[in-house]
Scaffold this motif. Structure first.
Motif, PDB file in Angstrom:
ATOM      1  N   TRP A  53       7.390  26.408  -2.170  1.00 62.51           N
ATOM      2  CA  TRP A  53       8.074  25.877  -0.984  1.00 62.51           C
ATOM      3  C   TRP A  53       7.737  24.462  -0.528  1.00 62.51           C
ATOM      4  N   PRO A  54       6.529  23.943  -0.788  1.00 60.07           N
ATOM      5  CA  PRO A  54       6.190  22.645  -0.184  1.00 60.07           C
ATOM      6  C   PRO A  54       7.272  21.575  -0.355  1.00 60.07           C
ATOM      7  N   GLY A  55       7.882  21.507  -1.531  1.00 59.83           N
ATOM      8  CA  GLY A  55       8.922  20.503  -1.750  1.00 59.83           C
ATOM      9  C   GLY A  55      10.124  20.662  -0.832  1.00 59.83           C
ATOM     10  N   GLN A  56      10.420  21.908  -0.469  1.00 56.31           N
ATOM     11  CA  GLN A  56      11.600  22.160   0.359  1.00 56.31           C
ATOM     12  C   GLN A  56      11.302  22.015   1.844  1.00 56.31           C
ATOM     13  N   LEU A  57      10.042  22.278   2.227  1.00 64.11           N
ATOM     14  CA  LEU A  57       9.739  22.380   3.661  1.00 64.11           C
ATOM     15  C   LEU A  57       8.809  21.283   4.181  1.00 64.11           C
ATOM     16  N   SER A  58       8.454  20.333   3.314  1.00 65.35           N
ATOM     17  CA  SER A  58       7.376  19.406   3.671  1.00 65.35           C
ATOM     18  C   SER A  58       7.577  18.695   5.016  1.00 65.35           C
ATOM     19  N   GLU A  59       8.833  18.340   5.327  1.00 64.83           N
ATOM     20  CA  GLU A  59       9.065  17.552   6.563  1.00 64.83           C
ATOM     21  C   GLU A  59       8.621  18.281   7.836  1.00 64.83           C
ATOM     22  N   HIS A  60       8.519  19.621   7.761  1.00 64.91           N
ATOM     23  CA  HIS A  60       8.196  20.402   8.960  1.00 64.91           C
ATOM     24  C   HIS A  60       6.703  20.616   9.161  1.00 64.91           C
ATOM     25  N   PHE A  61       5.892  20.087   8.236  1.00 64.49           N
ATOM     26  CA  PHE A  61       4.459  20.383   8.316  1.00 64.49           C
ATOM     27  C   PHE A  61       3.609  19.146   8.553  1.00 64.49           C
ATOM     28  N   VAL A  62       2.486  19.386   9.226  1.00 62.10           N
ATOM     29  CA  VAL A  62       1.526  18.325   9.530  1.00 62.10           C
ATOM     30  C   VAL A  62       0.855  17.881   8.220  1.00 62.10           C
ATOM     31  N   ASP A  63       0.684  16.580   8.050  1.00 60.42           N
ATOM     32  CA  ASP A  63      -0.043  16.073   6.876  1.00 60.42           C
ATOM     33  C   ASP A  63      -1.535  16.356   7.078  1.00 60.42           C
ATOM     34  N   LEU A  64      -2.085  17.210   6.214  1.00 59.63           N
ATOM     35  CA  LEU A  64      -3.485  17.605   6.382  1.00 59.63           C
ATOM     36  C   LEU A  64      -4.461  16.612   5.754  1.00 59.63           C
ATOM     37  N   LYS A  65      -3.910  15.632   5.044  1.00 59.27           N
ATOM     38  CA  LYS A  65      -4.776  14.622   4.420  1.00 59.27           C
ATOM     39  C   LYS A  65      -5.512  13.863   5.534  1.00 59.27           C
ATOM     40  N   GLY A  66      -6.818  13.806   5.410  1.00 59.02           N
ATOM     41  CA  GLY A  66      -7.600  13.123   6.444  1.00 59.02           C
ATOM     42  C   GLY A  66      -7.967  14.052   7.594  1.00 59.02           C
ATOM     43  N   LYS A  67      -7.168  15.082   7.800  1.00 59.90           N
ATOM     44  CA  LYS A  67      -7.481  16.030   8.896  1.00 59.90           C
ATOM     45  C   LYS A  67      -8.374  17.153   8.383  1.00 59.90           C
ATOM     46  N   VAL A  68      -8.262  17.450   7.091  1.00 59.86           N
ATOM     47  CA  VAL A  68      -9.200  18.374   6.446  1.00 59.86           C
ATOM     48  C   VAL A  68     -10.105  17.474   5.608  1.00 59.86           C
ATOM     49  N   PRO A  69     -11.435  17.572   5.785  1.00 59.78           N
ATOM     50  CA  PRO A  69     -12.342  16.677   5.049  1.00 59.78           C
ATOM     51  C   PRO A  69     -12.074  16.695   3.543  1.00 59.78           C
ATOM     52  N   ALA A  70     -12.116  15.528   2.915  1.00 64.20           N
ATOM     53  CA  ALA A  70     -11.779  15.390   1.492  1.00 64.20           C
ATOM     54  C   ALA A  70     -12.595  16.337   0.612  1.00 64.20           C
ATOM     55  N   GLY A  71     -13.854  16.574   0.973  1.00 63.14           N
ATOM     56  CA  GLY A  71     -14.718  17.464   0.188  1.00 63.14           C
ATOM     57  C   GLY A  71     -14.193  18.898   0.188  1.00 63.14           C
ATOM     58  N   GLU A  72     -13.605  19.296   1.290  1.00 60.30           N
ATOM     59  CA  GLU A  72     -13.034  20.656   1.362  1.00 60.30           C
ATOM     60  C   GLU A  72     -11.785  20.743   0.498  1.00 60.30           C
ATOM     61  N   VAL A  73     -10.996  19.689   0.504  1.00 60.51           N
ATOM     62  CA  VAL A  73      -9.761  19.681  -0.287  1.00 60.51           C
ATOM     63  C   VAL A  73     -10.095  19.730  -1.775  1.00 60.51           C
ATOM     64  N   SER A  74     -11.069  18.907  -2.179  1.00 58.36           N
ATOM     65  CA  SER A  74     -11.347  18.799  -3.619  1.00 58.36           C
ATOM     66  C   SER A  74     -12.083  20.014  -4.172  1.00 58.36           C
TER      67      SER A  74
END
Ligand code: GLC
Length: 419
Positions: A90-111
């Motif tokens: 779904w991300p490709g279809q729904l992306s506009e409706h969601f908050v960008d988590l980049k920077g809001k979730v620490p990079a270490g947690e993402v990776s």
């Protein structure tokens, strides 16, 4: 879909609302297997820790129904649901409706998550959601019955599976008329897209649309894969297979009425639970090869924060908590939901509860993605056209070669000047 409107409040600590800054976050989560129970328990732990409250929005079981419902909520910019559980396609279809988590979730947690899943959750540089659990199709089999009929290992190819299923079915049906050889997801919906992609990829017939966006479905291997699957209907699979979803297939296998089942890993925990007729008799193997490879479709679910949420900070905190290692470990052990954190595949407790997370690790890391990346906002249309075509072959209304040729034309129409 009405049932989905039911909201169950989980009040964590006494008088949570009286704490300064305490908020109520609504989380839409799934209801397949023991998902709902685990979702409630995990949320309650976060609520207790933070003093906030979580309300659970019970989503419909079928991913197609969920998407429809969520699209309505999001199109209306409704703030009723703060955190959504999103299918990996779904991300490709729904992306506009969601908050960008980049920077809001620490990079270490993402990776810490599998890079391929983070990539699937990233659209034009925006991190739409955080991975919660991953999925890949596997083959379940009855260890006791394989032994009884003289087989020493799980089938490696589809013809082998058909032979084994037939022999076991013929034998077992003498005492049990309800017994069947092989159950899978044959209903016309997203689940059939997943199963049929596995057949086609295992025959070397590609992924419907390739990574460059080219429609690749019209080929002899894809046609052969579909004809092979159609040959199972009413021979090693019941006529009703064309109406089965995940839970219908699991119900039959878990009642002791099938030799083989294609399903996602969650079916393991249910099959092993107390009272299950197949407890201690389940083997799990890679899906058979059609000559080219063993192929498992990549599934899985993410958590994303709605752009329309009035409690974004608390929602992000809930997402970080639920997608973190402690929660993923609990979900892996209790519900056999695959972690999205590679480290947990080396965890002793996880491997003890779900041994195939270790033995089939390659299946999970080499799973085949549905073409949601290249087809972007049109993926759902592509998938529906595909599953409808597959369904027509399973139902005997068309043959593989004609079906894939017509599908290629339909997909070209959907594509138009581009995806
Ligand atoms: C599972 C998968 C999901 C897929 C669905 C199809 O929930 O995780 O990705 O779309 O099954 O039924």
């Amino acid at each position: 879909m009405k049932k989905a409107i039911a909201l169950i409040g989980i009040t964590s600590v006494l008088a949570a609302a009286s704490q300064a800054g305490a908020v109520t976050v609504t989380l839409a989560c799934g209801t397949v297997g023991i998902e709902l129970q685990l979702c409630k328990e995990g949320s309650a732990r976060w609520a207790k820790k933070t003093g906030n409250t979580v309300k659970i929005f019970e989503s419909p079981a079928l991913t197609n129904d969920r998407l429809g419902l969520y699209q309505q909520q999001l199109a209306a910019k409704s703030s009723d649901i703060d955190v959504y559980q999103l299918d990996v396609v779904w991300p490709g279809q729904l992306s506009e409706h969601f908050v960008d988590l980049k920077g809001k979730v620490p990079a270490g947690e993402v990776s810490a998550h599998f890079p391929a899943i983070i990539e699937a959750d990233t659209v034009n540089g925006k991190l739409v959601a955080m991975p919660w659990f991953t999925d890949a199709g596997v083959l379940y089999y009855r260890t006791d019955l394989l032994k009884k009929y003289g087989f020493t290992s799980a089938p490696k190819t589809w013809p082998e599976l058909a032979l084994m299923a037939k022999k076991i079915q013929d034998g077992e049906q003498k005492a049990n008329k309800a017994f069947t050889g092989f159950v899978f997801q044959g209903k016309n919906y997203e689940g059939l897209t997943c199963d049929a992609l596995e057949w086609i990829a295992s025959f070397g017939g590609g992924t419907i649309v390739d990574n460059s966006g080219k429609i690749s479905i019209n080929n002899a291997q894809a046609a052969k894969a579909l004809d092979t699957a159609a040959s199972w209907v009413k021979s090693i699979s019941p006529a009703g297979i064309t109406t089965y979803d995940e839970e219908a297939a699991r119900g039959i296998f878990q009642a002791g009425n099938a030799a083989f089942m294609r399903n996602w890993p969650y079916a393991w925990a249910r099959g092993q639970e107390e009272g299950s007729k197949v407890r201690g008799k389940i083997g799990v193997a890679p899906l058979p090869s059609g000559g080219a490879r063993n192929a498992a479709t990549l599934g899985g679910w993410q958590l994303g924060v709605s752009q329309y949420s009035k409690n974004q900070a608390a929602s992000i905190d809930l997402v970080r908590y639920l997608t973190g290692p402690a929660e993923q470990k609990i979900r892996a052990i209790q519900g056999s939901y695959n972690p999205t954190l590679p480290a947990l595949y080396k965890d002793k407790d996880v491997l003890k509860a779900v041994p195939f997370f270790g033995s089939l690790y390659n299946v999970f890391t080499s799973a085949v993605a549905r073409p949601s990346g290249p087809t972007k906002g049109k993926y759902n249309q592509v998938s529906q056209a595909f599953s409808t075509t597959v369904s027509s072959v399973l139902n005997g209304q068309s043959k593989g070669q004609a079906a894939v040729a017509k599908l290629a034309t339909d997909l070209a129409r959907i594509k138009g000047r581009g995806w």
